[in-house]
Design a protein around this motif. Structure first.
Motif, PDB file in Angstrom:
ATOM      1  N   ARG A  97      16.311   7.749   8.468  1.00 30.86           N
ATOM      2  CA  ARG A  97      16.844   7.393   9.859  1.00 30.86           C
ATOM      3  C   ARG A  97      15.974   6.538  10.854  1.00 30.86           C
ATOM      4  N   GLU A  98      16.414   5.237  10.827  1.00 30.36           N
ATOM      5  CA  GLU A  98      15.458   4.203  11.547  1.00 30.36           C
ATOM      6  C   GLU A  98      15.913   3.088  12.229  1.00 30.36           C
ATOM      7  N   ARG A  99      15.199   2.320  13.000  1.00 27.49           N
ATOM      8  CA  ARG A  99      15.786   1.326  13.754  1.00 27.49           C
ATOM      9  C   ARG A  99      15.172   0.081  13.087  1.00 27.49           C
ATOM     10  N   GLU A 100      15.870  -1.110  13.433  1.00 30.03           N
ATOM     11  CA  GLU A 100      15.014  -2.229  12.638  1.00 30.03           C
ATOM     12  C   GLU A 100      14.328  -2.887  13.856  1.00 30.03           C
ATOM     13  N   TYR A 101      13.191  -3.460  13.568  1.00 27.15           N
ATOM     14  CA  TYR A 101      12.199  -4.147  14.532  1.00 27.15           C
ATOM     15  C   TYR A 101      11.637  -5.370  13.694  1.00 27.15           C
ATOM     16  N   ARG A 102      11.172  -6.352  14.182  1.00 27.74           N
ATOM     17  CA  ARG A 102      10.493  -7.578  13.651  1.00 27.74           C
ATOM     18  C   ARG A 102       9.413  -6.862  12.566  1.00 27.74           C
ATOM     19  N   TYR A 103       8.508  -6.261  13.200  1.00 28.04           N
ATOM     20  CA  TYR A 103       7.157  -5.804  12.813  1.00 28.04           C
ATOM     21  C   TYR A 103       7.397  -4.291  12.408  1.00 28.04           C
ATOM     22  N   THR A 104       7.465  -3.971  11.030  1.00 26.54           N
ATOM     23  CA  THR A 104       7.341  -2.507  10.769  1.00 26.54           C
ATOM     24  C   THR A 104       6.288  -2.615   9.515  1.00 26.54           C
ATOM     25  N   PHE A 105       6.188  -1.234   8.970  1.00 26.95           N
ATOM     26  CA  PHE A 105       5.143  -0.915   8.064  1.00 26.95           C
ATOM     27  C   PHE A 105       5.698  -0.737   6.576  1.00 26.95           C
ATOM     28  N   ASN A 106       7.128  -1.079   6.534  1.00 31.76           N
ATOM     29  CA  ASN A 106       7.672  -1.127   5.458  1.00 31.76           C
ATOM     30  C   ASN A 106       8.323  -2.076   4.771  1.00 31.76           C
ATOM     31  N   PRO A 130       0.774  -1.242   0.074  1.00 33.12           N
ATOM     32  CA  PRO A 130      -0.082   0.101   0.003  1.00 33.12           C
ATOM     33  C   PRO A 130       0.898   1.466   0.132  1.00 33.12           C
ATOM     34  N   ARG A 131       0.539   2.258  -0.810  1.00 29.04           N
ATOM     35  CA  ARG A 131       1.259   3.549  -0.727  1.00 29.04           C
ATOM     36  C   ARG A 131       0.900   4.416   0.306  1.00 29.04           C
ATOM     37  N   VAL A 132       1.803   4.624   1.178  1.00 31.41           N
ATOM     38  CA  VAL A 132       1.765   5.324   2.463  1.00 31.41           C
ATOM     39  C   VAL A 132       1.506   6.970   2.196  1.00 31.41           C
ATOM     40  N   HIS A 133       2.471   7.370   1.377  1.00 30.78           N
ATOM     41  CA  HIS A 133       2.713   8.886   1.185  1.00 30.78           C
ATOM     42  C   HIS A 133       2.091   9.270  -0.044  1.00 30.78           C
TER      43      HIS A 133
END
Length: 234
Positions: free
Chosen positions: A183-192, A65-68
């Motif tokens: 600039r972001e951190r890695e997590y198991r569940y993300t939206f991208n 899905p396109r977010v922006h």
């Protein structure tokens, strides 16, 4: 939704919520209420990254899905990019809908050549005076130093072999290379569907080694803006 809004949301999700919550089944459950089963597809996508076929890779991006609205770039980053362009030929790698190309064309109407590249160019607006090329960033169909300025925004985080991609960007840039990543951190569940994560500016500098003598690397509202001078010495 614009980039400024998502960056504010990312601040809460990445910097306020503890990691044990972000990686938990409870967060996945809550995220599914907003994003549906796609949140799980993205987690599986990253886990299987080294083994994905090109078809699987392309299908996920087509279905994502396109977010922006139009562009992943914030107003501040666009302003910075427009003020950093050098020369008369510009190539935007990962042009998406062509929103940034449109802004470049308006701000620099005297460019001799403006080119947009994406591995899927179906979404591009096909603006007059802009050429569009379907290609992967890891294997660009251009000659060495073909463009005065090469721009690549919100692409490197998606590329598994990102060092090869950066090498290609440098190869075709004659005077300046501009890269923007979140600039972001890695997590198991993300939206991208990101493979690569850069929580600090120095994290990104490690990714672009060797760093040339003339460069800029700065945080612009949770996005990393990087620019380097190209030339024979590099």
């Amino acid at each position: 939704m614009n980039r400024e809004t998502t960056n504010r949301i990312r601040f809460v999700l990445e910097d306020i919520l503890p990691p044990f919550i972000r990686d938990s089944g409870a967060f996945r459950w809550a995220a599914q209420r907003v994003w549906g089963a796609h949140i799980t597809h993205l987690a599986n996508f990253r886990e299987r990254a080294p083994f994905l076929s090109e078809k699987e890779y392309a299908e996920l991006y087509r279905n994502h899905p396109r977010v922006h609205e139009g562009t992943d770039n914030s107003v501040a980053c666009i302003r910075r990019i427009l003020g950093s362009i050098e020369g008369e030929t510009v190539c935007d790698i990962g042009c998406g809908t062509g929103a940034l190309l449109s802004r470049i064309q308006s701000a620099h109407p005297d460019l001799h050549r403006l080119t947009g590249v994406d591995f899927v160019i179906d979404d591009a607006s096909r603006l007059s005076g802009i050429e569009y090329v379907a290609a992967k960033v890891e294997t660009l169909p251009f000659a060495d130093a073909e463009f005065d300025t090469v721009i690549c925004t919100h692409v490197i985080e998606h590329i598994l072999d990102y060092r090869r991609a950066i090498a290609e960007l440098r190869r075709i840039a004659r005077r300046r290379l501009i890269i923007v990543v979140p600039r972001e951190r890695e997590y198991r569940y993300t939206f991208n569907p990101h493979f690569n994560f850069f929580p600090y500016t120095h994290s990104f500098l490690r990714a672009v080694q060797p760093v040339p003598s003339v460069y800029v690397c700065e945080d612009i509202g949770r996005d990393i803006f990087y620019s380097e001078e190209r030339g024979a010495a590099d």
